[in-house]
Design a protein around this motif. Structure first.
Motif, mmCIF file in Angstrom:
data_model
loop_
_atom_site.group_PDB
_atom_site.id
_atom_site.type_symbol
_atom_site.label_atom_id
_atom_site.label_comp_id
_atom_site.label_asym_id
_atom_site.label_seq_id
_atom_site.Cartn_x
_atom_site.Cartn_y
_atom_site.Cartn_z
ATOM 1 N N SER A 39 24.708 33.791 50.795
ATOM 2 C CA SER A 39 25.691 32.788 51.201
ATOM 3 C C SER A 39 27.051 33.448 51.335
ATOM 4 O O SER A 39 27.412 34.280 50.513
ATOM 5 C CB SER A 39 25.736 31.678 50.153
ATOM 6 O OG SER A 39 27.037 31.142 50.065
ATOM 7 N N PRO A 40 27.801 33.110 52.381
ATOM 8 C CA PRO A 40 29.088 33.781 52.574
ATOM 9 C C PRO A 40 30.110 33.467 51.480
ATOM 10 O O PRO A 40 31.136 34.097 51.411
ATOM 11 C CB PRO A 40 29.560 33.269 53.935
ATOM 12 C CG PRO A 40 28.567 32.299 54.428
ATOM 13 C CD PRO A 40 27.482 32.147 53.416
ATOM 14 N N THR A 41 29.827 32.491 50.638
ATOM 15 C CA THR A 41 30.840 32.124 49.647
ATOM 16 C C THR A 41 30.511 32.575 48.226
ATOM 17 O O THR A 41 31.338 32.457 47.331
ATOM 18 C CB THR A 41 31.045 30.593 49.625
ATOM 19 O OG1 THR A 41 29.768 29.982 49.455
ATOM 20 C CG2 THR A 41 31.690 30.107 50.907
ATOM 21 N N SER A 42 29.299 33.089 48.006
ATOM 22 C CA SER A 42 29.004 33.567 46.651
ATOM 23 C C SER A 42 29.095 35.087 46.609
ATOM 24 O O SER A 42 28.874 35.761 47.608
ATOM 25 C CB SER A 42 27.615 33.086 46.226
ATOM 26 O OG SER A 42 26.652 33.576 47.132
ATOM 27 N N PRO A 43 29.432 35.638 45.441
ATOM 28 C CA PRO A 43 29.634 37.078 45.348
ATOM 29 C C PRO A 43 28.360 37.856 45.687
ATOM 30 O O PRO A 43 27.264 37.428 45.329
ATOM 31 C CB PRO A 43 29.998 37.293 43.876
ATOM 32 C CG PRO A 43 30.307 35.959 43.323
ATOM 33 C CD PRO A 43 29.618 34.949 44.164
ATOM 34 N N ASN A 44 28.497 38.969 46.383
ATOM 35 C CA ASN A 44 27.338 39.793 46.717
ATOM 36 C C ASN A 44 27.017 40.740 45.559
ATOM 37 O O ASN A 44 27.801 40.893 44.611
ATOM 38 C CB ASN A 44 27.589 40.555 48.020
ATOM 39 C CG ASN A 44 28.700 41.583 47.891
ATOM 40 O OD1 ASN A 44 28.497 42.674 47.374
ATOM 41 N ND2 ASN A 44 29.902 41.216 48.337
ATOM 42 N N ALA A 45 25.855 41.380 45.658
ATOM 43 C CA ALA A 45 25.355 42.203 44.546
ATOM 44 C C ALA A 45 26.317 43.350 44.191
ATOM 45 O O ALA A 45 26.485 43.692 43.013
ATOM 46 C CB ALA A 45 23.983 42.764 44.905
ATOM 47 N N PHE A 46 26.966 43.913 45.203
ATOM 48 C CA PHE A 46 27.908 45.010 44.944
ATOM 49 C C PHE A 46 29.086 44.516 44.116
ATOM 50 O O PHE A 46 29.498 45.146 43.135
ATOM 51 C CB PHE A 46 28.377 45.605 46.278
ATOM 52 C CG PHE A 46 29.548 46.546 46.165
ATOM 53 C CD1 PHE A 46 29.414 47.783 45.546
ATOM 54 C CD2 PHE A 46 30.790 46.192 46.686
ATOM 55 C CE1 PHE A 46 30.498 48.653 45.437
ATOM 56 C CE2 PHE A 46 31.874 47.056 46.589
ATOM 57 C CZ PHE A 46 31.728 48.286 45.962
ATOM 58 N N GLU A 47 29.623 43.364 44.510
ATOM 59 C CA GLU A 47 30.748 42.789 43.759
ATOM 60 C C GLU A 47 30.336 42.502 42.309
ATOM 61 O O GLU A 47 31.062 42.850 41.363
ATOM 62 C CB GLU A 47 31.236 41.496 44.427
ATOM 63 C CG GLU A 47 32.277 40.769 43.584
ATOM 64 C CD GLU A 47 32.860 39.522 44.247
ATOM 65 O OE1 GLU A 47 32.531 39.253 45.411
ATOM 66 O OE2 GLU A 47 33.657 38.830 43.585
ATOM 67 N N VAL A 48 29.177 41.883 42.167
ATOM 68 C CA VAL A 48 28.707 41.528 40.821
ATOM 69 C C VAL A 48 28.588 42.784 39.953
ATOM 70 O O VAL A 48 29.050 42.824 38.811
ATOM 71 C CB VAL A 48 27.351 40.781 40.900
ATOM 72 C CG1 VAL A 48 26.750 40.609 39.513
ATOM 73 C CG2 VAL A 48 27.537 39.425 41.566
ATOM 74 N N LEU A 49 28.017 43.826 40.547
ATOM 75 C CA LEU A 49 27.820 45.058 39.780
ATOM 76 C C LEU A 49 29.160 45.728 39.423
ATOM 77 O O LEU A 49 29.336 46.262 38.324
ATOM 78 C CB LEU A 49 26.938 46.015 40.589
ATOM 79 C CG LEU A 49 26.368 47.214 39.851
ATOM 80 C CD1 LEU A 49 25.580 46.772 38.624
ATOM 81 C CD2 LEU A 49 25.486 48.039 40.778
ATOM 82 N N CYS A 50 30.107 45.687 40.357
ATOM 83 C CA CYS A 50 31.442 46.251 40.079
ATOM 84 C C CYS A 50 32.108 45.503 38.922
ATOM 85 O O CYS A 50 32.896 46.075 38.175
ATOM 86 C CB CYS A 50 32.333 46.177 41.322
ATOM 87 S SG CYS A 50 31.979 47.432 42.559
ATOM 88 N N GLN A 51 31.811 44.215 38.822
ATOM 89 C CA GLN A 51 32.431 43.413 37.763
ATOM 90 C C GLN A 51 31.690 43.580 36.443
ATOM 91 O O GLN A 51 32.308 43.733 35.396
ATOM 92 C CB GLN A 51 32.452 41.922 38.158
ATOM 93 C CG GLN A 51 33.052 41.618 39.537
ATOM 94 C CD GLN A 51 34.568 41.560 39.535
ATOM 95 O OE1 GLN A 51 35.217 42.051 38.617
ATOM 96 N NE2 GLN A 51 35.156 40.983 40.573
ATOM 97 N N THR A 52 30.343 43.525 36.497
ATOM 98 C CA THR A 52 29.574 43.559 35.249
ATOM 99 C C THR A 52 29.346 44.981 34.749
ATOM 100 O O THR A 52 29.266 45.208 33.552
ATOM 101 C CB THR A 52 28.201 42.889 35.437
ATOM 102 O OG1 THR A 52 27.482 43.604 36.457
ATOM 103 C CG2 THR A 52 28.351 41.439 35.853
#
Lengths: 126, 313
Positions: free
Chosen positions: B2-15
């Protein structure tokens, strides 16, 4: 006045700082080194292309403007502390409409501090 | 996605549950969507996101926006590199909002090599924005408005990052510049290719001290090459990269320069990942063989090693 002041300003600042008359002078915050003389006109620090000897990626015989600015902002005598601290501030995009105007006048009337509403909103938010 | 939920790369950069791995997509000068798919399929299993470059080294290629849209539509996760050299603030903003409508979320802001580094040095250089300003503009766009303050119909979900060069003068200022970029909105930092581990260490230590390493995922970059000639070329011709003479010598005098080139990169990567404050690795590949796969397997990093990390955590 509008025509004369830029001439006077340019007459003084061109020989000393190679002033480009951007009309929104930030010299005080950049170690009295004009960022508009950077070939990329960068106003927020050196690009990643600075050569090992501290010279410019674009003009190899020239010392990087920002290497100079950083050095001077730290070591130049008589530079007020607030000016040194301003070195790290994020300077907004250049207002190209002010090109050629007197930055002295724009400092007095505050025009040099007007940023686009989106930028201003995010600064207020931060 | 979905264009509005964070993608896997973003999630990994954060977590940061495991090291983040990104790699650079090759430049295209024509071809078809099938060619793009084939190149992406070679990379995607080993990395978390793929950088599409923006006229690298000031050479014109298929546009960053076209490549990012293609990758997204094919089901891959691109990072759109945007340089300040070629376009003014209007064009950059329209590019970003345009790709966001196709689901492109990751934006990496760069100043960009000068036109004099490329094959069309007569071109007009733009630099209407500089790197830190571009980060801020992209961040503003993520709130649903243009730089002018004009509202968009919907706010694009953007994950904004940038680059930094840990080995270019003034060395002692680079971490402060990284902080300026993080303050402007950068949440990941892909570093310039480096051959100086001691300079990387000093840079990361300063980024840990000033909070950058915590606030942004720092990804040092290694460059897969085949021969000493490539190292000499980078040292002589690529702005901001210096390769120690001893490093070039090591590859040049080895019995198997191709293998030695790989081992050099493996050592640099291993060292980079061992530095506290480093979140992962960015890989550029000029070998065009299976070395990205080999490197990620040798180092046990990337999406294939997700479970292993989950178990060991």
């Amino acid at each position: 006045m509008g025509g004369l002041l830029p001439l006077i300003e340019h007459g003084i600042k061109k020989p000393v700082w190679d002033c480009r008359m951007c009309g929104q002078c930030v010299l005080h915050s950049t170690g009295m080194t004009c960022p508009m003389t950077c070939p990329k006109t960068l106003r927020n620090g050196p690009c990643g292309g600075v050569r090992e000897d501290g010279h410019c990626e674009v003009v190899p015989e020239m010392r990087c403007i920002w290497v100079k600015a950083h050095d001077r902002s730290q070591h130049m005598p008589l530079l007020p502390r607030s000016w040194r601290e301003e070195f790290d501030h994020l300077r907004p995009p250049v207002n190209n409409a002010l090109q050629g105007q007197s930055s002295w006048l724009n400092l007095l009337n505050g025009r040099d501090r007007v940023t686009p509403p989106g930028w201003a909103a995010s600064e207020a938010h931060a | 996605m979905s264009p509005t939920s964070p993608n896997a790369f973003e999630v990994l950069c954060q977590t940061r549950t495991r090291p983040v791995v990104t790699a650079e997509f090759p430049s295209f000068d024509g071809g078809t969507l099938d060619d793009i798919r084939a190149a992406a399929e070679k990379l995607a299993p080993w990395v978390d996101a793929i950088n599409v470059t923006d006229n690298p080294a000031a050479h014109a290629h298929a546009s960053n926006t076209a490549m990012a849209i293609a990758l997204t539509q094919l089901g891959f996760n691109p990072i759109l590199q945007v340089v300040c050299r070629d376009k003014n603030r209007l064009a950059i903003q329209s590019d970003i909002v345009g790709v966001s409508m196709f689901g492109v979320q990751n934006i990496c802001a760069l100043t960009g090599d000068d036109v004099t580094a490329g094959d069309e040095p007569e071109a007009r250089r733009v630099y209407d924005l500089d790197g830190p300003q571009l980060i801020k503009v992209a961040t503003i766009m993520g709130t649903g408005m243009y730089l002018s303050g004009r509202k968009m119909k919907t706010a694009p979900h953007l994950f904004v990052g940038a680059v930094e060069n840990p080995t270019a003068p003034p060395l002692e200022y680079r971490a402060e510049r990284a902080l300026k970029k993080v303050n402007a909105g950068a949440r990941f930092l892909q570093l310039q290719i480096h051959y100086r581990p001691e300079q990387l260490e000093a840079f990361i230590a300063a980024c840990v001290a000033n909070g950058v390493a915590e606030r942004a995922a720092i990804l040092p970059t290694v460059c897969l090459t085949k021969a000493a000639r490539a190292l000499s070329f980078m040292n002589d011709s690529v702005p901001g990269i210096s390769v120690p003479a001893a490093t070039i010598e090591r590859v040049a005098t080895s019995v198997d320069p191709k293998e030695e080139s790989y081992q050099l990169v493996r050592e640099l990567a291993e060292h980079a990942l061992s530095i506290p404050g480093v979140a992962g690795l960015h890989i550029t590949d000029f070998r065009h063989d299976d070395s990205v796969r080999r490197l990620t397997e040798d180092l046990a990093i990337g999406p294939r090693f997700e479970e292993q990390h989950a178990h060991s955590a």
